[in-house]
Design a protein around this motif. Structure first.
Motif, PDB file in Angstrom:
ATOM      1  N   THR A 206     -68.821 -19.461  39.723  1.00 19.83           N
ATOM      2  CA  THR A 206     -69.042 -20.859  39.346  1.00 19.83           C
ATOM      3  C   THR A 206     -68.066 -21.750  40.110  1.00 19.83           C
ATOM      4  O   THR A 206     -66.924 -21.347  40.369  1.00 19.83           O
ATOM      5  CB  THR A 206     -68.828 -21.060  37.833  1.00 19.83           C
ATOM      6  OG1 THR A 206     -69.623 -20.117  37.130  1.00 19.83           O
ATOM      7  CG2 THR A 206     -69.198 -22.464  37.418  1.00 19.83           C
ATOM      8  N   ILE A 207     -68.520 -22.945  40.456  1.00 20.17           N
ATOM      9  CA  ILE A 207     -67.645 -23.949  41.077  1.00 20.17           C
ATOM     10  C   ILE A 207     -67.950 -25.296  40.419  1.00 20.17           C
ATOM     11  O   ILE A 207     -69.087 -25.579  40.042  1.00 20.17           O
ATOM     12  CB  ILE A 207     -67.850 -24.032  42.598  1.00 20.17           C
ATOM     13  CG1 ILE A 207     -66.797 -24.941  43.223  1.00 20.17           C
ATOM     14  CG2 ILE A 207     -69.233 -24.508  42.962  1.00 20.17           C
ATOM     15  CD1 ILE A 207     -66.780 -24.870  44.735  1.00 20.17           C
ATOM     16  N   SER A 208     -66.906 -26.109  40.265  1.00 21.21           N
ATOM     17  CA  SER A 208     -67.050 -27.413  39.611  1.00 21.21           C
ATOM     18  C   SER A 208     -66.661 -28.527  40.571  1.00 21.21           C
ATOM     19  O   SER A 208     -65.748 -28.362  41.390  1.00 21.21           O
ATOM     20  CB  SER A 208     -66.153 -27.490  38.367  1.00 21.21           C
ATOM     21  OG  SER A 208     -66.531 -26.523  37.413  1.00 21.21           O
ATOM     22  N   THR A 209     -67.357 -29.644  40.450  1.00 19.68           N
ATOM     23  CA  THR A 209     -66.994 -30.882  41.159  1.00 19.68           C
ATOM     24  C   THR A 209     -66.564 -31.889  40.098  1.00 19.68           C
ATOM     25  O   THR A 209     -67.303 -32.147  39.150  1.00 19.68           O
ATOM     26  CB  THR A 209     -68.174 -31.438  41.941  1.00 19.68           C
ATOM     27  OG1 THR A 209     -68.674 -30.426  42.808  1.00 19.68           O
ATOM     28  CG2 THR A 209     -67.727 -32.642  42.766  1.00 19.68           C
ATOM     29  N   SER A 210     -65.343 -32.420  40.247  1.00 20.34           N
ATOM     30  CA  SER A 210     -64.802 -33.296  39.210  1.00 20.34           C
ATOM     31  C   SER A 210     -64.282 -34.581  39.820  1.00 20.34           C
ATOM     32  O   SER A 210     -63.917 -34.637  40.998  1.00 20.34           O
ATOM     33  CB  SER A 210     -63.689 -32.582  38.448  1.00 20.34           C
ATOM     34  OG  SER A 210     -62.692 -32.093  39.330  1.00 20.34           O
ATOM     35  N   CYS A 211     -64.238 -35.607  38.982  1.00 21.29           N
ATOM     36  CA  CYS A 211     -63.844 -36.938  39.458  1.00 21.29           C
ATOM     37  C   CYS A 211     -63.056 -37.641  38.357  1.00 21.29           C
ATOM     38  O   CYS A 211     -63.530 -37.734  37.222  1.00 21.29           O
ATOM     39  CB  CYS A 211     -65.093 -37.738  39.823  1.00 21.29           C
ATOM     40  SG  CYS A 211     -64.734 -39.441  40.247  1.00 21.29           S
ATOM     41  N   PRO A 212     -61.844 -38.151  38.638  1.00 22.71           N
ATOM     42  CA  PRO A 212     -61.099 -38.887  37.618  1.00 22.71           C
ATOM     43  C   PRO A 212     -61.774 -40.232  37.350  1.00 22.71           C
ATOM     44  O   PRO A 212     -62.298 -40.872  38.246  1.00 22.71           O
ATOM     45  CB  PRO A 212     -59.722 -39.076  38.265  1.00 22.71           C
ATOM     46  CG  PRO A 212     -59.990 -39.059  39.722  1.00 22.71           C
ATOM     47  CD  PRO A 212     -61.117 -38.107  39.908  1.00 22.71           C
ATOM     48  N   VAL A 213     -61.712 -40.665  36.101  1.00 24.20           N
ATOM     49  CA  VAL A 213     -62.308 -41.937  35.698  1.00 24.20           C
ATOM     50  C   VAL A 213     -61.201 -42.826  35.154  1.00 24.20           C
ATOM     51  O   VAL A 213     -60.480 -42.428  34.231  1.00 24.20           O
ATOM     52  CB  VAL A 213     -63.400 -41.740  34.636  1.00 24.20           C
ATOM     53  CG1 VAL A 213     -63.984 -43.083  34.228  1.00 24.20           C
ATOM     54  CG2 VAL A 213     -64.486 -40.831  35.165  1.00 24.20           C
ATOM     55  N   TYR A 214     -61.054 -44.010  35.775  1.00 26.65           N
ATOM     56  CA  TYR A 214     -60.040 -44.970  35.349  1.00 26.65           C
ATOM     57  C   TYR A 214     -60.746 -46.207  34.807  1.00 26.65           C
ATOM     58  O   TYR A 214     -61.854 -46.556  35.231  1.00 26.65           O
ATOM     59  CB  TYR A 214     -59.145 -45.371  36.526  1.00 26.65           C
ATOM     60  CG  TYR A 214     -58.415 -44.212  37.159  1.00 26.65           C
ATOM     61  CD1 TYR A 214     -57.149 -43.823  36.723  1.00 26.65           C
ATOM     62  CD2 TYR A 214     -58.994 -43.500  38.212  1.00 26.65           C
ATOM     63  CE1 TYR A 214     -56.486 -42.749  37.314  1.00 26.65           C
ATOM     64  CE2 TYR A 214     -58.337 -42.430  38.794  1.00 26.65           C
ATOM     65  CZ  TYR A 214     -57.072 -42.059  38.345  1.00 26.65           C
ATOM     66  OH  TYR A 214     -56.421 -41.023  38.932  1.00 26.65           O
ATOM     67  N   ASN A 215     -60.049 -46.890  33.888  1.00 28.91           N
ATOM     68  CA  ASN A 215     -60.603 -48.169  33.441  1.00 28.91           C
ATOM     69  C   ASN A 215     -60.207 -49.270  34.414  1.00 28.91           C
ATOM     70  O   ASN A 215     -59.540 -48.999  35.424  1.00 28.91           O
ATOM     71  CB  ASN A 215     -60.152 -48.498  32.008  1.00 28.91           C
ATOM     72  CG  ASN A 215     -58.620 -48.646  31.906  1.00 28.91           C
ATOM     73  OD1 ASN A 215     -57.948 -48.835  32.921  1.00 28.91           O
ATOM     74  ND2 ASN A 215     -58.094 -48.565  30.696  1.00 28.91           N
ATOM     75  N   LEU A 216     -60.609 -50.501  34.149  1.00 30.70           N
ATOM     76  CA  LEU A 216     -60.359 -51.600  35.081  1.00 30.70           C
ATOM     77  C   LEU A 216     -58.887 -51.936  35.202  1.00 30.70           C
ATOM     78  O   LEU A 216     -58.476 -52.631  36.141  1.00 30.70           O
ATOM     79  CB  LEU A 216     -61.151 -52.845  34.639  1.00 30.70           C
ATOM     80  CG  LEU A 216     -62.675 -52.683  34.661  1.00 30.70           C
ATOM     81  CD1 LEU A 216     -63.351 -53.959  34.178  1.00 30.70           C
ATOM     82  CD2 LEU A 216     -63.151 -52.314  36.054  1.00 30.70           C
ATOM     83  N   ASP A 217     -58.052 -51.440  34.257  1.00 34.88           N
ATOM     84  CA  ASP A 217     -56.603 -51.660  34.345  1.00 34.88           C
ATOM     85  C   ASP A 217     -55.903 -50.526  35.068  1.00 34.88           C
ATOM     86  O   ASP A 217     -54.663 -50.506  35.161  1.00 34.88           O
ATOM     87  CB  ASP A 217     -56.019 -51.803  32.923  1.00 34.88           C
ATOM     88  CG  ASP A 217     -56.553 -53.048  32.227  1.00 34.88           C
ATOM     89  OD1 ASP A 217     -56.794 -54.053  32.956  1.00 34.88           O
ATOM     90  OD2 ASP A 217     -56.720 -53.026  31.000  1.00 34.88           O
ATOM     91  N   GLY A 218     -56.680 -49.563  35.580  1.00 35.11           N
ATOM     92  CA  GLY A 218     -56.089 -48.452  36.333  1.00 35.11           C
ATOM     93  C   GLY A 218     -55.604 -47.314  35.451  1.00 35.11           C
ATOM     94  O   GLY A 218     -54.913 -46.412  35.948  1.00 35.11           O
ATOM     95  N   GLU A 219     -55.947 -47.311  34.153  1.00 34.85           N
ATOM     96  CA  GLU A 219     -55.509 -46.235  33.255  1.00 34.85           C
ATOM     97  C   GLU A 219     -56.551 -45.114  33.257  1.00 34.85           C
ATOM     98  O   GLU A 219     -57.749 -45.354  33.249  1.00 34.85           O
ATOM     99  CB  GLU A 219     -55.340 -46.787  31.839  1.00 34.85           C
ATOM    100  CG  GLU A 219     -54.270 -47.889  31.747  1.00 34.85           C
ATOM    101  CD  GLU A 219     -54.235 -48.507  30.348  1.00 34.85           C
ATOM    102  OE1 GLU A 219     -55.189 -48.252  29.572  1.00 34.85           O
ATOM    103  OE2 GLU A 219     -53.265 -49.236  30.048  1.00 34.85           O
ATOM    104  N   LEU A 220     -56.058 -43.852  33.267  1.00 36.46           N
ATOM    105  CA  LEU A 220     -56.944 -42.694  33.284  1.00 36.46           C
ATOM    106  C   LEU A 220     -57.657 -42.558  31.955  1.00 36.46           C
ATOM    107  O   LEU A 220     -57.030 -42.524  30.887  1.00 36.46           O
ATOM    108  CB  LEU A 220     -56.143 -41.423  33.594  1.00 36.46           C
ATOM    109  CG  LEU A 220     -56.957 -40.124  33.676  1.00 36.46           C
ATOM    110  CD1 LEU A 220     -57.896 -40.188  34.882  1.00 36.46           C
ATOM    111  CD2 LEU A 220     -56.024 -38.926  33.754  1.00 36.46           C
ATOM    112  N   LEU A 221     -58.994 -42.492  31.989  1.00 38.85           N
ATOM    113  CA  LEU A 221     -59.805 -42.277  30.791  1.00 38.85           C
ATOM    114  C   LEU A 221     -60.116 -40.801  30.598  1.00 38.85           C
ATOM    115  O   LEU A 221     -60.202 -40.325  29.465  1.00 38.85           O
ATOM    116  CB  LEU A 221     -61.110 -43.064  30.891  1.00 38.85           C
ATOM    117  CG  LEU A 221     -60.970 -44.586  31.024  1.00 38.85           C
ATOM    118  CD1 LEU A 221     -62.339 -45.209  31.176  1.00 38.85           C
ATOM    119  CD2 LEU A 221     -60.246 -45.168  29.826  1.00 38.85           C
ATOM    120  N   GLY A 222     -60.285 -40.084  31.711  1.00 31.52           N
ATOM    121  CA  GLY A 222     -60.630 -38.673  31.632  1.00 31.52           C
ATOM    122  C   GLY A 222     -61.191 -38.214  32.951  1.00 31.52           C
ATOM    123  O   GLY A 222     -61.058 -38.881  33.983  1.00 31.52           O
TER     124      GLY A 222
END
Length: 925
Positions: A206-222
């Protein structure tokens, strides 16, 4: 007699042993044919071998390319999913707290990619985990892992509306933040691939492709993740390799663990204890592929031998964010060589048959072609014996036929020559006499040509004595006839000294250098002396004259280039100087600055000057007045500086003064003198001024260009400080000049200004707007300064031409007021104060509210003042009569509303002072 017989026998023996041309051609043809066949065959076989090798390399590279293309297409799907859906979470288009939309979001993505990915999820920074997956039966289930599930992953079946149905599985505790795909996305800060791992409930990589998600203030959501199985990689490799009979494999570069292969080995094993183990390259059972890996040296293409068979290997790195894979393709050499040996044997057999066939053809052709040669030989033997009547029979029009034809013609000419020798001798004698007469005529024509040329021409012998000359040379040198030059020493006559009267010896004379070098000589910067002892600029060429290999003299051509030299000097002057002022131009002053940048001339001061008001003078009084202003400024700069100065005009209104060996305090004195002198000058009653800046170079370490830049900067500072005062003084000077030229104009300007101010107060405008209205009324006719005096004093134009000229004053006023910050907001009012409410005014034909408010008020005030006779301002009857006349133009020339207000203000004497004085005539910005 015996000796003669022996000689004849030896001659025949030699002739018998000589190889004929026919046999030579045949032999050479056979040899060349064999050499050509062997060479071509060797070249063909070599090319076949090389082509076979190149084909193998190409096939191996193509296999690699096809594998990489397949990997790209597979891995692009999860990458694209993360790339497209990340903005939906970032901009909160999908809210993780809205359960129904969240579930539909994950399920819809899986449905769009039925077989590409098995799971699509989102792990939050708090450890919550949401998404959708495919179970072992390939049915979609919804995942939830949060406080509600107590950190345990629950999987729900799918409803028709793509929301969670019944609980299907409780999988156990799970924290996405501990997973490699989550950590990598946070570390990289962008879309990234995870390392390969075993699926937690399916036996597959198995291989995963992942992407960080930030809000408009630049804070990491997940982290958003798309997860896929690699079960199809081996199948894709098998299909690609089977097409060409090769082998392929993919492994991780750093771990050297298998990802996929085409030779049937599993990429991982499940141990007895249930743990997961990846297959290493050193553990594969295919010995040929293992050796291909062991012999890898870093080259993208190489060869190796395994069990006496040759193989071609192609390698290529496959690198993505988080991935570093190696793709290896192996191709047996036998694939491209199996039919090569049979082709070589068949080719040699065909070559042998063709050589034999060509030999027979060449022999027949040579025999056919040489038949006429025998007849030609017989005819030549007959003629050589003295019989000139024999001719060759021509059977073909080929080369031998042409030789035979030329032989017959030659025989005819020989016969004619022998038969007509005496007549030809007589004819040649007559021709010789004609030739001599032509020579005499040519000599006369040559003399005529020499005397008709624009250049002077003369000849000298090796002692420098003139042997001939043309009439033009006599004229240019100021003599009367050619005999004045012939027989004279040319050097002593016209080239014996230089321009400055210093003697010039024969050893340095360019005219005679040709005798020392034997080569042509040329000079474009020399002088000749005339008969009257004056010299002139000359360009000359001296060419050697030879008789066989002996140098017997020289011919000289020369031209008077006095006018050309003067033109060149004028061009050079214009190239380095400003045509208007005579000062150095930008190119020259910059060159002089570089020359002055040496320690012996320190301190070097640089003055940077900018002439104020040039655009104003050009716009108001024309470019002739502007040029006069520039000339005055240039003259003041020259008169104010020391004798060791260099002044340049580097732009339309910019000057640079270079002062070598001048201290800063001395340069300041010069700068103040310039400032004082320029302020005393006027152009068309407008005072001149100049912004000045200064800096001085004291040490070699200082950059001269930086010094000049500092001087320019100081000039701009000075310009900024004096800009407001210059504008106020200039506007005041112009309006005073106008009032002085035109009687009653000062009183009119003041009256209109006061009436405009009263209207502003009546309209309850701000104090700032009332002051602007007053200023606009006072300056509304400032553009009349550009009119000719005769037009200026005309109250009513007598024809269309005068009318058009007078109408130009509004545009001129607009240009003048636009030049200064203090009057920018008055320009539109001056430009439009002759516009009319119904659109029939000038200059633009504006109508109604398109006309600025200031302009509409000025139009009423100006018309009222023009119609009031002097000394009748306080006469109510006169005022009412004028107002009635203005009201007739209500809605035509004037704004009806403003006109009613103005009429009421005048009739009620509201805010209107007594206008029987002229004011002080001074404009206050």
């Amino acid at each position: 007699m015996k000796n003669i017989v022996i000689a004849e026998k030896n001659k025949k023996k030699k002739e018998a042993s000589t190889l004929s041309i026919r046999n030579s051609i045949l032999l050479v043809s056979l040899v060349l044919m064999l050499i050509t066949a062997c060479s071509i065959g060797l070249l063909i076989f070599t090319n076949w071998m090389n082509s076979a090798n190149e084909m193998a390399v190409t096939m191996s590279e193509d296999l690699n390319h096809e594998v990489i293309t397949t990997i790209d297409s597979v891995l692009h799907v999860p990458y694209h999913i993360c790339e497209v859906n990340e903005p939906l979470l970032e901009y909160e288009i999908i809210d993780m707290t809205e359960k129904e939309k969240r579930e539909q979001f994950f399920v819809s993505v899986l449905l769009e990619h039925e077989s590409d990915i098995y799971s699509f999820s989102f792990g939050t920074v708090d450890g919550e985990y949401y998404g959708a997956r495919r179970n072992a039966e390939n049915d979609i289930e919804i995942m939830i892992n949060n406080a509600m599930t107590d950190g345990i992953s629950w999987y729900y079946s799918l409803n028709d509306d793509l929301t969670a149905g019944t609980l299907a599985v409780k999988a156990g505790a799970f924290d996405p933040r501990t997973r490699d795909w989550y950590k990598r996305a946070v570390e990289y800060g962008t879309i990234v691939y995870s390392s390969i791992y075993k699926h937690f409930y399916m036996n597959d990589l198995t291989i995963s492709t992942s992407c960080p998600v930030y809000n408009l203030d630049g804070e990491l959501l997940g982290v958003l993740g798309a997860h896929m199985l690699l079960n199809d990689v081996d199948q894709e490799l098998n299909e690609a390799a089977a097409k060409i009979g090769g082998y392929a494999m993919i492994f991780e570069t750093q771990t050297e663990e298998m990802i996929g292969n085409s030779f049937g080995e599993t990429d991982y094993t499940i141990l007895d204890d249930g743990t997961f183990s990846r297959l290493s390259l050193l553990d594969i059972k295919n010995e040929m592929m293992k050796q291909a890996y062991l012999e890898y040296t870093g080259d993208s293409m190489y060869q190796f031998t395994f069990e006496k068979e040759h193989y071609f290997v192609s390698t290529e790195h496959y690198v993505k964010d988080g991935l570093d894979w190696m793709v290896v393709s192996v191709l047996p050499e036998d694939i491209t060589m199996e039919d090569l040996d049979n082709n070589i044997t068949y080719t040699w057999f065909m070559v042998l048959i063709l050589v034999l066939l060509f030999t027979v053809i060449i022999y027949w052709v040579i025999t056919y072609l040489f038949r006429p040669v025998n007849q030609l030989i017989i005819a030549m033997n007959t003629i050589s014996s003295g019989d000139l009547s024999r001719r060759v029979t021509i059977t073909r029009k080929d080369e031998i036929g042409q030789i035979s034809e030329m032989f017959n013609e030659m025989t005819d000419k020989m016969s004619d020559f022998v038969n007509n020798l005496e007549s030809k001798v007589s004819k040649r004698t007559i021709e010789l006499q004609n030739t001599n007469e032509n020579l005499v005529r040519t000599k006369d024509e040559l003399r005529l040509i020499l005397d008709s040329t624009a250049e002077g021409i003369f000849g000298v012998d090796t002692n420098g004595i003139c042997t001939f000359c043309n009439n033009r040379a006599v004229t240019i040198l100021g003599y009367q006839r050619q005999e004045d030059l012939k027989g004279k020493d040319i050097h002593n006559l016209l080239h014996y000294k230089k321009r400055d009267n210093t003697p010039l010896g024969k050893d340095k004379c360019m005219l005679l250098r040709v005798f020392a070098t034997g080569e042509p000589c040329h000079s474009a910067d020399d002088v000749f002396w005339k008969a009257d002892e004056t010299c002139f600029d000359v360009e000359f060429y001296s060419y050697p004259q030879r008789k066989g290999d002996v140098l017997i003299g020289a011919v000289v051509t020369f031209t008077d280039i006095t006018e050309r030299k003067q033109s060149e000097e004028r061009i050079e002057y214009l190239h380095n100087h400003d045509a208007l002022t005579g000062l150095l131009n930008r190119r020259s002053i910059e060159a002089e600055i570089i020359k002055c940048d040496r320690e012996s001339l320190y301190p070097v001061s640089i003055l940077y000057a900018d002439l104020n008001g040039l655009k104003l003078v050009n716009d108001v009084f024309g470019h002739a007045a502007g040029d006069e202003l520039i000339r005055i400024a240039a003259q003041i700069l020259q008169e104010s500086c020391t004798e060791h100065k260099l002044i340049g005009r580097i732009g339309g209104d910019e000057f640079v003064i270079l002062l070598p060996e001048t201290k800063k305090e001395d340069a300041i004195v010069i700068m103040e003198q310039i400032r004082k002198r320029i302020s005393e000058e006027k152009v068309n009653d407008i005072s001149c001024s100049m912004a000045l800046g200064l800096d001085t170079k004291l040490f070699e370490s200082q950059n001269i260009e930086k010094i000049m830049g500092n001087a320019e900067y100081e000039m701009y500072k000075d310009k900024a400080l004096t800009k407001k005062n210059f504008g106020k003084e200039t506007i005041t000077s112009i309006i005073r000049t106008l009032h002085r030229k035109l009687e009653g104009e000062q009183k009119h300007s003041y009256h209109v200004a006061v009436l405009c101010k009263a209207m502003g107060q009546h309209l309850e405008l701000t104090e700032t707007e009332i002051q602007k209205l007053f200023n606009a009324g006072y300056l509304h006719d400032i553009g009349k300064i550009t009119l000719d005096d005769t037009i200026l004093r005309v109250r009513e134009p007598k024809d269309e031409k005068e009318l058009q000229m007078k109408m130009q004053h509004t545009a001129a006023g607009y240009r003048i007021l636009n030049l200064f910050d203090g009057t920018l907001d008055l320009a539109e009012a001056a430009y439009a104060h002759h516009e009319k409410w119904d659109g029939t005014g000038f200059p633009k034909g504006l109508s109604k509210n398109e006309i600025p408010l200031q302009a509409r008020i000025i139009a009423i005030a100006e018309a009222f003042d023009r119609k009031i006779p002097d000394q009748q301002w306080e006469d109510d009857e006169t005022r009412n009569r004028v107002l009635e006349e203005l009201n007739q133009e209500s809605g035509k020339a004037f704004d009806p509303t403003l006109l009613r207000m103005f009429s009421g203000m005048i009739r009620n004497h509201e805010d209107v002072p007594v206008l029987n004085d002229t004011g002080d005539g001074i404009y206050y910005a």
